[in-house]
Scaffold this active site. Structure first.
Site, PDB file in Angstrom:
ATOM      1  N   ASP A 149       1.007  -1.046  -0.062  1.00  0.00           N
ATOM      2  CA  ASP A 149      -0.127  -0.169   0.167  1.00  0.00           C
ATOM      3  C   ASP A 149       1.064   1.211  -0.019  1.00  0.00           C
ATOM      4  OD1 ASP A 149      -2.357   1.417   0.205  1.00  0.00           O
ATOM      5  OD2 ASP A 149      -3.059  -0.075   1.606  1.00  0.00           O
ATOM      6  N   ASP A 209      -3.130   4.797  -2.407  1.00  0.00           N
ATOM      7  CA  ASP A 209      -4.099   5.238  -1.679  1.00  0.00           C
ATOM      8  C   ASP A 209      -4.624   6.573  -2.108  1.00  0.00           C
ATOM      9  OD1 ASP A 209      -5.907   5.050   1.069  1.00  0.00           O
ATOM     10  OD2 ASP A 209      -4.493   6.987   1.221  1.00  0.00           O
ATOM     11  N   HIS A 220     -10.811  -3.016   3.352  1.00  0.00           N
ATOM     12  CA  HIS A 220     -10.742  -2.671   4.761  1.00  0.00           C
ATOM     13  C   HIS A 220     -11.568  -1.240   4.865  1.00  0.00           C
ATOM     14  CE1 HIS A 220      -7.912  -0.081   2.335  1.00  0.00           C
ATOM     15  NE2 HIS A 220      -7.865   0.656   3.422  1.00  0.00           N
ATOM     16  N   ASP A 221     -12.191  -0.680   3.957  1.00  0.00           N
ATOM     17  CA  ASP A 221     -12.798   0.562   4.083  1.00  0.00           C
ATOM     18  C   ASP A 221     -14.439   0.415   4.077  1.00  0.00           C
ATOM     19  OD1 ASP A 221     -10.962   2.211   4.552  1.00  0.00           O
ATOM     20  OD2 ASP A 221     -10.382   2.741   2.559  1.00  0.00           O
ATOM     21  N   GLU A 230      -6.701   3.855  -5.893  1.00  0.00           N
ATOM     22  CA  GLU A 230      -8.005   4.253  -5.236  1.00  0.00           C
ATOM     23  C   GLU A 230      -8.268   5.381  -5.866  1.00  0.00           C
ATOM     24  OE1 GLU A 230      -9.753   4.511  -0.596  1.00  0.00           O
ATOM     25  OE2 GLU A 230      -7.805   5.351  -1.311  1.00  0.00           O
TER      26      GLU A 230
END
Length: 560
Positions: free
Chosen positions: A99, A200, A332-333, A257
């Protein structure tokens, strides 16, 4: 020679390290825990791991606030553990992607410490630091996590911009020296042997020149940062330079993302010929219930399977054969997909396996989030004291401020909290679900005694077994090339509560039928099907070219 697009034949397993497996008993998952479970991931069939942040961090946002990009946080282990993880994964044919968080860093990063000490100095230019106006913030932008996006630097009349929490100051990508530091760091990680990056919040890198205010969109007098900081003109030029100086020189997987992409800009990000990234996540159908630029959890709308179908089909038709998506239903979100996409009557084996097939066979690279493959569920904690996630507390307080009762605000949290996906992985039915011998950093979902990996590995009719079957079909069957290379086309679009599509390649076609309702239906096919590859009811119910689809049934068949 064109670089090998190996990621077209990948299934990615996303690990949230804090919650995966704790090898040393301190209650926090770690790198040694991941090393111990590599065989589990290999046996599932995944050949790439996306590792959420493990860099040094004060953990204000659980690692998405990075204080040192070059070293591993001691909560997760050592730099040597990271090297061992890369090497051990490689032995099993698994690549690691990291990430990468470069829209912002931590306020404890040495760059920001130097910037605070000298806002007008060279490191001050690594960030967005401006003097206030009449003792107030430089503009009226609202942080994604609520409140002003500007924080005063104590003892001065300067403020710094933070799109996320105040401990995550935004990096100024207009500054060449900052970009060079980032390129150097990214190439250092690639030299260590990782296979790429998940990027991210990457469409927030470019800010509107002058950082202007906009008309308020809430009672607080503030406005969503999206107006001046999301997918701004010129961002592609920044990202192309980033690509060409780093990961673009190698055979890497990069997934963005990318909130805020428009149909006009999509292909420049995901083109198989010259995209900024290998792929981006297709999120348009991941949070259909949330509306508006601020994504307040109380600002909800009802949706139906028809809305899901519309968004899923339109995005894939937009990409066509020229683009590539990372496809997922969890991360995870997000809340757990079984609770998110299915009504109560569908939250069972049939619903879970139908959802799995629906997305695992799409055109694109599928991502499986840890625990999804065993059907892990949301966990509704009874008290806000049990929630860890910073955005959850901000959303709860926002709801209270806007007139919701504590009970109503807690119910919204139970539905949408990111902690739903962050509860410890349920390995077995021993204490703490086999995740740790210590006290877990976040409470384990109490359903672990009846829902865990050990139990499902022994069950030929488990959700885990179905995931293995679908991943095997995608990667290791006579249909693998069709699934990785074939075209995508919607099918039987007019049928309500049915998501159906065709995957075609070199004269062969697979038909995927997903019954998204709790009632049976009959569907007359254009032709009697050929070989049935899979059905979550085991035996497909055909009469000639008419098929009876039972509640939440998925049928995968060759189309004759």
């Amino acid at each position: 020679m064109e670089k090998e697009k190996w990621w077209k034949k990948a299934v990615v397993y996303q690990i949230y390290p804090r919650s995966f497996y704790d090898a040393n008993g301190d209650g926090i998952g770690d790198l040694r825990g991941i090393i111990e479970k590599l065989d589990y991931i290999r046996d599932l069939g995944a050949n790439v791991i996306w590792l959420c942040p493990v860099y040094k961090s004060p953990m204000d946002d659980n690692g998405y606030d990075i204080a040192d990009y070059y070293h591993i946080d001691e909560a997760f282990g050592t730099d040597e553990d990271m090297d061992e993880l890369i090497a051990e994964a490689k032995k099993r044919g698994i690549r690691i992607i990291m990430d990468l968080v470069v829209n912002h860093c931590s306020d404890e990063h040495k760059w920001f410490q130097k910037a605070k000490a000298d806002p007008e100095g060279p490191y001050g230019k690594y960030f967005y630091i401006k003097k206030g106006i009449d003792g107030k913030a430089p503009n009226n932008w609202r942080s994604i996590f609520g409140g002003s996006a500007w924080e005063p630097i104590e003892g001065t009349d300067y403020y710094y911009l933070h799109i996320f929490t105040k401990k995550q100051p935004d990096l100024n990508w207009e500054n060449k020296e900052l970009r060079e530091e980032i390129y150097k760091m990214v190439n250092w990680w690639l030299d260590k042997g990782i296979g790429g990056f998940r990027l991210d919040a990457i469409t927030y890198l470019k800010k509107e020149a002058g950082l202007p205010s906009y008309p308020a969109d809430g009672e607080d007098g503030l406005v969503s940062v999206a107006h001046g900081a999301l997918n701004q003109p010129g961002i592609e030029a920044l990202l192309r330079e980033f690509r060409d100086r780093t990961y673009g020189r190698r055979e890497t997987l990069t997934v963005g993302e990318t909130a805020g992409l428009t149909p006009e800009t999509l292909l420049s990000f995901i083109s198989l010929e010259d995209g900024v990234f290998s792929m981006v996540f297709e999120f348009s159908w991941c949070q259909l219930e949330l509306k508006g630029p601020n994504y307040f959890w109380y600002d909800r709308q009802e949706w139906t399977p028809e809305d899901l179908k519309r968004e899923l089909f339109s995005s894939h038709e937009m990409a066509g054969d020229r683009g590539w998506f990372g496809v997922c239903t969890e991360n995870h979100d997000q809340p757990r997909s079984i609770d998110h996409y299915l009504p109560r009557e569908g939250r069972n084996y049939y619903g879970a396996t139908m959802l799995a097939s629906m997305y695992l066979l799409l055109r694109g690279t599928p991502y499986v989030y840890q625990g999804q493959e065993i059907g892990m569920r949301n966990c509704a904690y009874a008290s806000m004291d049990d929630y860890n996630d910073v955005s959850t507390h901000n959303q709860y307080n926002r709801a209270l401020a806007d007139g919701f009762s504590p009970e109503e605000a807690l119910r919204l949290v139970q539905l949408e909290s990111r902690d739903n996906a962050r509860t410890p992985f349920q390995w077995d039915d021993t204490e703490n679900a086999g995740f740790t011998t210590g006290k877990p950093w976040l409470k384990v979902n109490p359903n672990y005694t009846g829902l865990n990996a050990a139990q499902e590995e022994r069950d030929e009719d488990s959700v885990l077994t179905w995931y293995k079957k679908m991943i095997g079909l995608r990667l290791h069957s006579q249909w693998s090339e069709l699934i990785s290379e074939g075209t995508f086309a919607p099918a039987y679009r007019e049928e309500k509560n049915l998501i159906a599509y065709r995957r075609s390649f070199e004269g062969k076609t697979l038909l995927v039928l997903c019954n998204m309702q709790p009632e049976e239906r009959e569907l007359t096919l254009v032709a009697a099907p050929g070989q049935v590859l899979a059905d979550n009811y085991k035996e497909a119910a055909f009469t000639g070219n008419t098929v009876r689809l039972r509640p939440y049934e998925v049928l995968i068949a060759e189309e004759a």
